[in-house]
Design a protein around this motif. Structure first.
Motif: not given
Lengths: 205, 205
Positions: B6-9, B13-14, B22-28, B48-51
């Motif tokens: 799941l976390y890979v999928r 997606e993310l 765009r840089p600076g955009d807020v991630v939910p 998110l850790n991977a990203l």
DNA sequence: TCCTCCAGGTCCTCTAGACAACCTAGAAGA
DNA sequence: TCTTCTAGGTTGTCTAGAGGACCTGGAGGA
């Protein structure tokens, strides 16, 4: 120092133990470490994750956790997978499979792979690598025949390096040969003039 | 592909969404993503850790998660120098010059460099590369004779890649050959067993 | 002897919470 | 006006499990 997170303190303790351990030694099971430190297993895993990403330990599902031969140079240039490298630039990696087959090995390939069969065969894979749809490299990969499962993978989207890693081929160290030459035969695939001066690096990983 | 964790999928997606952001955009927020994907917050955090380790996002405690400024793709994908690579991974780079000379070219070298002189000569440089005093690689470099000024440089502390770059050789594109073989002749310099299985990548940059 | 199957151990994934640490913005007070 | 403080949102840490995937070694059968 007593207020560092638990998993950091456990990581430090384990790091100290690893300094005294020898490559190949078995690291106690996660459940055993959890009991020893009196924490949940997830906390131990957080510590082990850091040690693994530093290349200090190797975790094998179903077998256990082991002290590594030596730190794995993960982010070092060509050692990084193509996709990781391109993504780190902030570009979108893409690959196009040119050829993937099992074929007869040349004498040179048989020697390099130490194939001793009468009619040695190799798994041959050719990829063109793109970053943001700009062709960056042509990659000719060549492996012993027992790795023919590589051909079943989706190499255009998957990572060849990761697949190799999962099969026990670890790009840990190497020598390299660096020369300057011209684009030559690959110029059409790369869309550059044939006499474009390029660096050639023969790298033994 | 539907059987990836799941976390890979979620990570994939993310990653796709980040390409459009765009840089600076807020991630939910993690809690919002967890609800959206219908998973526990810990699962979102794994993605998110991977990203984050890829440098695609930045997480600030108490504030939120943000799309990172993309690293400037330096001069059309110039390969990182050995020193930059090692420093990036938190180690101290060092080089030892084994040999640096102008000598007669072998037939193979003359062909690769397209040297047409009657008695072709090449600039030959051999370096052992260290990270934290651990030998990582042996590098044999070979260039056309007009680059003999390279021998005057302090290659043990300076950067060979940088020197080449200043002379117009840009390692921007290339092809590569990837094979699996054993350490062999370089095993003593690298201090590993001669039968250590290694990946070999012949790279045309 | 050789092969197959199974049990136990290990790491991997995931859950559904809880509290802590931290930041921001706005309310309350001087 | 300016300062202080509080409420709410966010990420960070941690728990106590559960089932799955995978590997190894030994029991049992052909």
């Amino acid at each position: 120092m007593g207020k560092a997170p638990l998993y950091v303190r456990i990581e430090r303790e384990l790091r100290a133990r690893l300094d005294r351990a020898r490559p190949g030694d078995v690291v106690p099971a996660e459940s055993a470490l959890a009991e020893e430190f009196g924490v949940a297993r997830m906390t131990v895993r957080a510590a082990l994750n850091a040690l693994e990403s530093d290349g200090l330990i190797e975790r094998i599902q179903g077998r256990g956790t082991f002290v590594r031969q030596r730190p794995e140079p993960r982010a070092a240039g060509t050692l990084m997978s193509f996709q990781d490298q391109v993504r780190r630039w902030g570009r979108i990696p893409r690959s196009r499979l040119v050829a993937g087959e099992v074929r007869a090995a040349s004498a040179e390939e048989a020697a390099a792979l130490q194939l001793t069969a009468a009619a040695p065969r190799v798994v041959s894979i050719s990829l063109v690598r793109f970053a943001d749809d700009v062709p960056l490299a042509v990659e000719y990969a060549c492996f012993p025949p027992h790795l023919d499962a590589l051909l079943d993978l989706d190499l255009e989207t998957g990572s060849l390096h990761r697949a190799l890693h999962e099969r026990g081929l670890r790009p840990t160290l190497g020598s390299s040969r660096l020369t300057a030459q011209r684009a030559g035969a690959d110029s059409d695939l790369l869309r550059v003039p044939a006499d474009e001066p390029l660096l050639v690096e023969t790298r033994r990983l």
